[in-house]
Design a protein around this motif. Structure first.
Motif, short mmCIF file in Angstrom:
data_model
loop_
_atom_site.label_atom_id
_atom_site.label_comp_id
_atom_site.label_asym_id
_atom_site.label_seq_id
_atom_site.Cartn_x
_atom_site.Cartn_y
_atom_site.Cartn_z
N ILE A 311 75.43 38.20 22.22
CA ILE A 311 76.82 38.32 21.78
C ILE A 311 77.00 37.33 20.64
CG2 ILE A 311 79.25 38.10 22.39
CD1 ILE A 311 78.47 38.44 25.33
N THR A 312 77.39 37.82 19.49
CA THR A 312 77.66 36.93 18.36
C THR A 312 78.82 37.50 17.55
OG1 THR A 312 76.63 35.65 16.57
CG2 THR A 312 76.01 37.98 16.75
N THR A 313 79.19 36.80 16.50
CA THR A 313 80.37 37.18 15.74
C THR A 313 80.04 38.12 14.59
OG1 THR A 313 80.06 35.09 14.55
CG2 THR A 313 81.77 35.16 16.25
N PRO A 316 79.19 36.47 8.44
CA PRO A 316 77.97 36.38 7.63
C PRO A 316 76.86 35.64 8.36
CG PRO A 316 79.89 35.94 6.27
CD PRO A 316 80.38 36.04 7.69
N GLY A 317 75.66 36.21 8.27
CA GLY A 317 74.50 35.61 8.91
C GLY A 317 74.32 36.03 10.35
N CYS A 318 75.43 36.15 11.08
CA CYS A 318 75.37 36.56 12.48
C CYS A 318 75.29 38.07 12.62
CB CYS A 318 76.59 36.03 13.24
SG CYS A 318 76.73 34.24 13.26
N ARG A 319 76.11 38.78 11.81
CA ARG A 319 76.20 40.23 11.98
C ARG A 319 74.89 40.94 11.66
NH1 ARG A 319 79.52 39.90 6.92
NH2 ARG A 319 81.35 39.77 8.27
N GLU A 320 74.00 40.29 10.87
CA GLU A 320 72.73 40.92 10.54
C GLU A 320 71.80 41.02 11.75
OE1 GLU A 320 74.67 40.44 7.01
OE2 GLU A 320 74.15 38.71 8.28
N THR A 321 72.02 40.18 12.77
CA THR A 321 71.08 40.12 13.88
C THR A 321 71.37 41.13 14.98
OG1 THR A 321 72.38 38.42 15.04
CG2 THR A 321 70.72 37.66 13.47
N PHE A 329 76.55 42.70 21.33
CA PHE A 329 77.91 43.00 20.89
C PHE A 329 78.34 42.01 19.80
CE2 PHE A 329 78.00 44.49 25.38
CZ PHE A 329 78.17 45.85 25.11
N LEU A 330 79.09 42.53 18.83
CA LEU A 330 79.71 41.71 17.80
C LEU A 330 81.18 41.55 18.14
CD1 LEU A 330 78.18 43.27 14.55
CD2 LEU A 330 77.53 41.11 15.63
N VAL A 331 81.67 40.31 18.03
CA VAL A 331 83.09 40.04 18.30
C VAL A 331 83.71 39.35 17.09
CG1 VAL A 331 82.68 39.84 20.79
CG2 VAL A 331 82.57 37.79 19.36
N PRO A 332 85.02 39.46 16.92
CA PRO A 332 85.67 38.78 15.78
C PRO A 332 85.54 37.26 15.91
CG PRO A 332 87.11 40.46 16.72
CD PRO A 332 85.98 40.28 17.68
N VAL A 333 85.50 36.60 14.76
CA VAL A 333 85.45 35.14 14.73
C VAL A 333 86.70 34.57 15.38
CG1 VAL A 333 85.46 33.12 13.20
CG2 VAL A 333 83.99 35.08 12.67
N GLN A 334 86.51 33.56 16.22
CA GLN A 334 87.57 32.80 16.88
C GLN A 334 88.38 33.61 17.90
OE1 GLN A 334 89.16 30.94 12.99
NE2 GLN A 334 89.33 29.25 14.43
N SER A 335 87.87 34.76 18.32
CA SER A 335 88.58 35.57 19.31
C SER A 335 88.03 35.31 20.71
CB SER A 335 88.47 37.06 18.98
OG SER A 335 89.08 37.83 20.00
N VAL A 336 88.74 34.48 21.46
CA VAL A 336 88.34 34.20 22.83
C VAL A 336 88.46 35.46 23.69
CG1 VAL A 336 88.82 32.80 24.89
CG2 VAL A 336 89.00 31.78 22.60
N ASP A 337 89.51 36.25 23.45
CA ASP A 337 89.73 37.48 24.21
C ASP A 337 88.54 38.43 24.07
OD1 ASP A 337 92.18 36.55 25.01
OD2 ASP A 337 93.32 37.74 23.56
N ALA A 338 88.10 38.66 22.82
CA ALA A 338 86.99 39.59 22.59
C ALA A 338 85.69 39.05 23.17
CB ALA A 338 86.83 39.85 21.10
N LEU A 339 85.49 37.75 23.07
CA LEU A 339 84.28 37.14 23.63
C LEU A 339 84.27 37.28 25.15
CD1 LEU A 339 81.70 35.52 23.33
CD2 LEU A 339 83.09 33.43 23.21
N GLU A 340 85.41 37.03 25.77
CA GLU A 340 85.51 37.20 27.22
C GLU A 340 85.19 38.64 27.63
OE1 GLU A 340 88.95 37.38 30.73
OE2 GLU A 340 89.49 36.94 28.65
#
Length: 384
Positions: A311-313, A316-321, A329-340
């Motif tokens: 699970i990463t954001t 840039p740099g993260c989405r390529e992986t 899963f990709l989640v928006p930056v700084q979104s605790v809700d999406a990460l949860e």
């Protein structure tokens, strides 16, 4: 004997000077590249701060056939006088070593190393942008630091033969802001790569376990991870959420009292700073990195190589992986809700981590094998 003199009556060896801002990275991040240079007959010198006091690391480097030089560089300092001392030290070092080529990485080594190499007439000069760093994230007073760093980058990068980037977003940003000239030569590589044999697949435990490995900085998403972990554990008390890393001197560092509170209330299990992260990765079922921006995150590549879902954001740099829904899963930056919610998806479907982990290993083999990455860099540096 001069560095350019013939050795044992043979033709002079090519000499490369590799400049780092953090000495252990010469082994952990650039070790395979340096070994590849040596395999092509190149004599490699390395320079970094801290080598005067870290005897174990210096001895390890010297046993690898490297010539190690201590560099008086303050990695996170903002003193102009200290930076001038570092530039002067680099000028003296290059006059002594007389390298044929210089490769510098991270902000200050790139800026001052590239300028020193140009001023001393080093024939070939290369810069590796491994990420944008704290100064690019700031506004207000920090924005003035950002402007200064960008001016210095522009000054230095005009003097290099090729700038390596670890993701296309950073390359685009540097060109947009004219930190790299329109005609400047650039090359995007797939991060630092990962040794697929060293980071071999390890079977997952049946117990759900999440892991984050990072310097404990705000922009690594450590706070978001802690908040999401607290929410997830409220619903699934048996879930473990591990944290590996250390509190850095960076201005964006997590405070000690924050870390202590997360550990005390059972939100996170803190494993400290590990010289070998493989046991921690082996213990987890899903790797998490909610970073705001990266070059290409090495820890994600290591987790992928070991067969872990990620699970990463979507940054840039993260989405390529990660291909969302494929190996994580990709989640928006700084979104605790999406990460949860992403973490909960693995708990709702116990087989998901295994399926995605197998895909992670395949992607790592195809795209991030360190030997493939280094082959591109060697070719661009004129070594084949």
């Amino acid at each position: 004997m001069s560095p350019l003199s013939a050795e044992n009556g043979c033709a002079p060896r090519m000499i490369y000077l590799v400049i780092a801002g953090y000495a252990p990275s010469l082994v952990g991040f650039r070790g395979p590249l340096i070994a590849a240079l040596q395999a092509h007959g190149v004599k490699v010198h390395v320079a970094a701060p801290g080598l005067a006091t870290d005897d174990a690391l210096r001895i390890r480097l010297e046993r690898q056939g490297l010539v190690a030089h201590n560099l008086p560089l303050e990695r996170t300092g903002t003193s102009p006088l200290a930076d001038l001392r570092a530039l002067w030290a680099l000028l003296r070092l290059m006059g002594h070593v007389r390298p044929h080529a210089v490769l510098a990485y991270t902000i200050k080594p790139v800026i001052y190393g590239s300028l020193a190499a140009w001023l001393t007439g080093v024939p070939r000069r290369f810069a590796l942008i491994t990420g944008l760093g704290y100064s690019f994230q700031q506004q207000g007073r920090g924005g003035r630091l950002q402007a200064l760093v960008q001016r210095l980058y522009a000054l230095a990068l005009r003097r290099v033969d090729c700038v390596f980037f670890q993701n296309p977003d950073d390359e685009a940003l540097f060109r947009q802001r004219r930190l790299v000239q329109p005609c400047g030569r650039t090359c995007v590589v797939n991060g630092s790569g990962v040794d697929m044999a060293q980071f071999a697949v390890v079977p997952q435990s049946s117990a759900p376990c999440f892991l984050l490995i990072a310097r404990l900085l705000g922009d690594k998403g450590v706070r978001e991870y802690a908040q999401a972990a607290q929410r997830v554990r409220a619903q699934h008390p048996d879930v473990r959420c591990l944290l590996v890393g250390w509190i850095d001197t960076n201005p964006d560092a997590i405070a000690q009292h924050e870390l202590d509170a997360w550990v005390a209330n059972g939100t996170l299990e803190f494993l400290g700073r590990l010289s070998d992260v493989r046991p921690a990765i082996a213990e987890c079922s899903v790797y998490v990195l909610p970073s705001y921006r990266e070059g290409t995150p090495r820890t994600v590549l290591e987790a992928m190589a070991m067969g872990r879902a990620v699970i990463t954001t979507d940054a840039p740099g993260c989405r390529e992986t990660v291909v969302d829904g494929d190996n994580g899963f990709l989640v928006p930056v700084q979104s605790v809700d999406a990460l949860e919610q992403a973490m909960l998806r693995f708990l709702d479907d116990p087989a998901l981590a295994g399926r995605m982990g197998r895909r992670s290993r395949q992607v790592a083999e195809e795209k991030y094998d360190v030997h493939k990455v280094n082959a591109v860099m060697l070719r661009e540096m004129g070594i084949s």
